[in-house]
Design a protein around this motif. Structure first.
Motif, PDB file in Angstrom:
ATOM      1  N   ILE A 143       0.621  -1.782   0.075  1.00 17.04           N
ATOM      2  CA  ILE A 143       0.313  -0.312  -0.223  1.00 17.04           C
ATOM      3  C   ILE A 143       0.999   1.041  -0.096  1.00 17.04           C
ATOM      4  O   ILE A 143       0.805   2.281  -1.066  1.00 17.04           O
ATOM      5  CB  ILE A 143      -0.718   0.237   0.995  1.00 17.04           C
ATOM      6  N   TYR A 144       2.263   1.504   0.668  1.00 23.91           N
ATOM      7  CA  TYR A 144       2.782   2.129   1.294  1.00 23.91           C
ATOM      8  C   TYR A 144       3.511   2.155  -0.346  1.00 23.91           C
ATOM      9  O   TYR A 144       3.527   3.469  -0.268  1.00 23.91           O
ATOM     10  CB  TYR A 144       3.602   2.242   1.982  1.00 23.91           C
ATOM     11  N   GLY A 145       3.752   1.369  -0.911  1.00 22.46           N
ATOM     12  CA  GLY A 145       4.447   1.449  -2.557  1.00 22.46           C
ATOM     13  C   GLY A 145       3.757   1.466  -4.069  1.00 22.46           C
ATOM     14  O   GLY A 145       3.954   2.628  -3.960  1.00 22.46           O
ATOM     15  N   GLY A 146       2.746   1.705  -3.396  1.00 19.84           N
ATOM     16  CA  GLY A 146       1.421   2.223  -4.500  1.00 19.84           C
ATOM     17  C   GLY A 146       1.490   3.664  -4.127  1.00 19.84           C
ATOM     18  O   GLY A 146       0.837   4.443  -4.414  1.00 19.84           O
ATOM     19  N   TYR A 147       1.436   3.998  -2.765  1.00 20.11           N
ATOM     20  CA  TYR A 147       1.396   5.711  -2.570  1.00 20.11           C
ATOM     21  C   TYR A 147       2.296   6.590  -2.634  1.00 20.11           C
ATOM     22  O   TYR A 147       2.153   7.333  -3.600  1.00 20.11           O
ATOM     23  CB  TYR A 147       0.663   5.342  -1.554  1.00 20.11           C
ATOM     24  N   PHE A 148       3.505   6.256  -2.407  1.00 16.98           N
ATOM     25  CA  PHE A 148       4.916   7.349  -2.350  1.00 16.98           C
ATOM     26  C   PHE A 148       5.808   5.904  -3.132  1.00 16.98           C
ATOM     27  O   PHE A 148       6.194   6.063  -4.153  1.00 16.98           O
ATOM     28  CB  PHE A 148       4.516   7.962  -0.708  1.00 16.98           C
ATOM     29  N   GLY A 149       6.552   4.749  -2.163  1.00 12.64           N
ATOM     30  CA  GLY A 149       7.361   3.867  -2.258  1.00 12.64           C
ATOM     31  C   GLY A 149       8.803   3.874  -1.959  1.00 12.64           C
ATOM     32  O   GLY A 149       9.442   3.064  -2.573  1.00 12.64           O
ATOM     33  N   GLY A 150       9.115   5.601  -2.091  1.00 11.38           N
ATOM     34  CA  GLY A 150      10.357   4.972  -1.201  1.00 11.38           C
ATOM     35  C   GLY A 150      10.311   5.007   0.336  1.00 11.38           C
ATOM     36  O   GLY A 150      10.433   4.591   0.591  1.00 11.38           O
ATOM     37  N   GLY A 151      11.903   4.139  -0.235  1.00 14.60           N
ATOM     38  CA  GLY A 151      12.047   2.951   1.008  1.00 14.60           C
ATOM     39  C   GLY A 151      11.757   1.837   0.669  1.00 14.60           C
ATOM     40  O   GLY A 151      11.424   0.658   1.891  1.00 14.60           O
ATOM     41  N   ILE A 152      11.016   0.777  -0.296  1.00 15.96           N
ATOM     42  CA  ILE A 152      10.354   0.147  -0.359  1.00 15.96           C
ATOM     43  C   ILE A 152      10.897  -1.343  -0.225  1.00 15.96           C
ATOM     44  O   ILE A 152      10.579  -1.917   0.685  1.00 15.96           O
ATOM     45  CB  ILE A 152       9.018  -0.200  -1.369  1.00 15.96           C
ATOM     46  N   GLY A 153      12.684  -0.946  -0.566  1.00 17.17           N
ATOM     47  CA  GLY A 153      13.049  -2.398  -0.938  1.00 17.17           C
ATOM     48  C   GLY A 153      12.782  -2.571   0.636  1.00 17.17           C
ATOM     49  O   GLY A 153      13.631  -3.633   0.810  1.00 17.17           O
ATOM     50  N   PHE A 154      13.970  -2.088   1.425  1.00 13.76           N
ATOM     51  CA  PHE A 154      14.748  -1.859   2.859  1.00 13.76           C
ATOM     52  C   PHE A 154      13.716  -2.717   3.703  1.00 13.76           C
ATOM     53  O   PHE A 154      13.973  -3.729   4.421  1.00 13.76           O
ATOM     54  CB  PHE A 154      15.016  -0.587   2.968  1.00 13.76           C
ATOM     55  N   LEU A 155      12.296  -2.346   2.755  1.00 12.54           N
ATOM     56  CA  LEU A 155      11.102  -2.377   4.169  1.00 12.54           C
ATOM     57  C   LEU A 155      11.290  -3.795   3.868  1.00 12.54           C
ATOM     58  O   LEU A 155      10.576  -5.144   4.541  1.00 12.54           O
ATOM     59  CB  LEU A 155      10.149  -1.760   3.720  1.00 12.54           C
ATOM     60  N   MET A 156      10.543  -4.256   2.745  1.00 12.38           N
ATOM     61  CA  MET A 156      10.724  -5.541   2.217  1.00 12.38           C
ATOM     62  C   MET A 156      11.688  -6.738   2.381  1.00 12.38           C
ATOM     63  O   MET A 156      11.309  -7.617   3.366  1.00 12.38           O
ATOM     64  CB  MET A 156      10.119  -5.876   0.095  1.00 12.38           C
ATOM     65  N   VAL A 157      13.581  -5.893   2.422  1.00 17.76           N
ATOM     66  CA  VAL A 157      13.911  -7.144   2.733  1.00 17.76           C
ATOM     67  C   VAL A 157      14.072  -7.406   3.866  1.00 17.76           C
ATOM     68  O   VAL A 157      14.334  -8.855   4.658  1.00 17.76           O
ATOM     69  CB  VAL A 157      15.264  -6.560   2.963  1.00 17.76           C
ATOM     70  N   ALA A 158      14.001  -6.121   4.942  1.00 15.09           N
ATOM     71  CA  ALA A 158      14.239  -6.308   6.496  1.00 15.09           C
ATOM     72  C   ALA A 158      13.012  -7.447   6.777  1.00 15.09           C
ATOM     73  O   ALA A 158      12.980  -8.242   7.682  1.00 15.09           O
ATOM     74  CB  ALA A 158      13.733  -5.105   7.272  1.00 15.09           C
ATOM     75  N   ALA A 159      11.155  -7.120   6.390  1.00 12.16           N
ATOM     76  CA  ALA A 159      10.358  -8.208   6.183  1.00 12.16           C
ATOM     77  C   ALA A 159      10.331  -9.420   5.945  1.00 12.16           C
ATOM     78  O   ALA A 159      10.445 -10.526   6.767  1.00 12.16           O
ATOM     79  CB  ALA A 159       8.714  -8.162   5.711  1.00 12.16           C
ATOM     80  N   LEU A 160      10.910  -9.530   5.166  1.00 17.89           N
ATOM     81  CA  LEU A 160      11.549 -10.750   4.392  1.00 17.89           C
ATOM     82  C   LEU A 160      12.427 -12.024   4.914  1.00 17.89           C
ATOM     83  O   LEU A 160      12.559 -13.144   5.373  1.00 17.89           O
ATOM     84  CB  LEU A 160      11.916 -10.994   2.884  1.00 17.89           C
ATOM     85  N   THR A 161      13.692 -10.767   5.321  1.00 22.44           N
ATOM     86  CA  THR A 161      14.815 -11.646   6.628  1.00 22.44           C
ATOM     87  C   THR A 161      13.918 -12.019   7.672  1.00 22.44           C
ATOM     88  O   THR A 161      14.320 -13.202   8.491  1.00 22.44           O
ATOM     89  CB  THR A 161      15.983 -10.756   6.083  1.00 22.44           C
ATOM     90  N   MET A 162      13.306 -11.415   8.170  1.00 23.08           N
ATOM     91  CA  MET A 162      12.354 -11.926   9.261  1.00 23.08           C
ATOM     92  C   MET A 162      11.651 -12.897   9.588  1.00 23.08           C
ATOM     93  O   MET A 162      11.436 -13.352  10.475  1.00 23.08           O
ATOM     94  CB  MET A 162      12.081 -10.393   9.606  1.00 23.08           C
ATOM     95  N   ALA A 163      10.931 -13.209   7.535  1.00 30.38           N
ATOM     96  CA  ALA A 163      10.369 -14.061   7.789  1.00 30.38           C
ATOM     97  C   ALA A 163      10.714 -15.620   7.325  1.00 30.38           C
ATOM     98  O   ALA A 163      10.666 -16.624   6.651  1.00 30.38           O
ATOM     99  CB  ALA A 163       9.072 -14.139   6.781  1.00 30.38           C
ATOM    100  N   GLY A 164      12.481 -15.002   7.810  1.00 34.76           N
ATOM    101  CA  GLY A 164      13.224 -16.455   7.354  1.00 34.76           C
ATOM    102  C   GLY A 164      13.995 -16.484   6.166  1.00 34.76           C
ATOM    103  O   GLY A 164      14.753 -17.655   6.246  1.00 34.76           O
ATOM    104  N   ALA A 170      16.013 -12.588   0.078  1.00 29.83           N
ATOM    105  CA  ALA A 170      14.907 -11.483  -0.081  1.00 29.83           C
ATOM    106  C   ALA A 170      15.158 -10.375  -0.972  1.00 29.83           C
ATOM    107  O   ALA A 170      14.518  -9.529  -1.286  1.00 29.83           O
ATOM    108  CB  ALA A 170      15.124 -10.984   1.723  1.00 29.83           C
ATOM    109  N   SER A 171      16.301 -10.285  -1.506  1.00 27.99           N
ATOM    110  CA  SER A 171      16.625  -8.904  -2.292  1.00 27.99           C
ATOM    111  C   SER A 171      16.531  -9.563  -3.440  1.00 27.99           C
ATOM    112  O   SER A 171      15.436  -8.424  -4.338  1.00 27.99           O
ATOM    113  CB  SER A 171      18.308  -9.339  -2.415  1.00 27.99           C
ATOM    114  N   ALA A 172      16.936 -10.509  -3.806  1.00 26.64           N
ATOM    115  CA  ALA A 172      15.650 -11.058  -5.842  1.00 26.64           C
ATOM    116  C   ALA A 172      14.528 -11.400  -5.553  1.00 26.64           C
ATOM    117  O   ALA A 172      13.386 -10.447  -6.301  1.00 26.64           O
ATOM    118  CB  ALA A 172      16.719 -12.366  -5.730  1.00 26.64           C
ATOM    119  N   THR A 173      14.049 -11.423  -4.197  1.00 21.44           N
ATOM    120  CA  THR A 173      12.175 -11.798  -3.905  1.00 21.44           C
ATOM    121  C   THR A 173      11.496 -10.000  -3.720  1.00 21.44           C
ATOM    122  O   THR A 173      10.465  -9.865  -4.656  1.00 21.44           O
ATOM    123  CB  THR A 173      11.272 -12.271  -2.606  1.00 21.44           C
TER     124      THR A 173
END
Length: 246
Positions: A143-164, A170-173
């Motif tokens: 939702i944040y990415g569709g609205y603005f998008g700045g920083g979504i890469g780091f947010l996703m890498v953080a969430a995906l690594t926390m999910a294992g 995570a970077s490729a995903t």
């Protein structure tokens, strides 16, 4: 003159995204310099950077995967829906309100970039987010990415690594999912009168050229210095936007 400046900045932004991210910090004020308001600049930037995101995601797609029982297909669907929701909310935001939000959004994106670059410690053992929690995190990020998008890469890498996931997976995903969430946003933005097609095409060509060039330079440049430079740009842009905020 403005066209040449926009093209040059787009080339730099494309290379910067390929090397370390943060290219939108350069594009947003440049598009505003060409005469757009903040809302139109954000929409145009999102659409213009989309081709490069697709190319990046496609190149590394074989390394992308699901997370902690949540399949890649599920993450794909969540990202599409979240990106569309964010884009719809953006289009429903009056330009004046968005102009007042932009300094805070850039400040948040700069802080996320700094955190992801220098302070975040990747998860090394086990998963900390359950499948439902990982799905919810990806939905909110989308939702944040569709609205603005700045920083979504780091947010996703953080969430995906926390999910294992490992950092590499995570970077490729996140590259795949970033293209997906922006695809749904761009599909909505193409019908918006706020999308300036001429500037979007100029930016898309420049960013693609820069992205290819940046990908070739990735092993020959000091990424730490580049990240400091990006944070400096974000900080300066934040101050400037707060000073000019209505």
């Amino acid at each position: 003159m403005a066209t040449l400046l926009l093209f040059a900045v787009a080339v730099w932004a494309g290379a910067q995204n390929a090397l370390a991210g943060g290219g939108s910090f350069l594009l947003l004020p440049t598009l505003m310099f060409t005469g757009m308001d903040a809302l139109a600049a954000n929409i145009t930037s999102c659409a213009a950077l989309f081709p490069a995101q697709v190319a990046t995601g496609w190149t590394g797609r074989r390394f992308a995967d699901g997370a902690n029982g949540l399949s890649l297909r599920a993450l794909f669907v969540i990202s599409v829906i979240g990106g569309a929701v964010g884009a719809a909310v953006l289009l429903g935001t009056p330009p004046g309100i968005f102009a007042r939000l932009v300094p805070w959004l850039v400040l948040f994106a700069t802080a996320i970039f700094a955190w992801g670059s220098f302070f975040r410690k990747p998860s090394k053992t086990g998963a900390h987010l359950s499948a439902p929690s990982a799905g919810l995190a990806q939905f909110l990020i989308s939702i944040y990415g569709g609205y603005f998008g700045g920083g979504i890469g780091f947010l996703m890498v953080a969430a995906l690594t926390m999910a294992g996931q490992s950092v590499r997976v995570a970077s490729a995903t996140k590259n795949v999912l970033a293209g997906v969430m922006n695809a749904s946003a761009v599909a909505i933005f193409v019908f918006s009168p706020e999308l300036h097609w001429r500037q979007a095409l100029i930016t898309a060509v420049g960013a693609t050229i820069g992205g290819v060039f940046g990908a070739r330079l990735i092993h020959h440049i000091d990424e730490r210095l580049l990240r400091f430079f990006i944070i400096g740009i974000g900080a300066a842009l934040t101050v400037g936007l707060f000073l000019k905020a209505p």
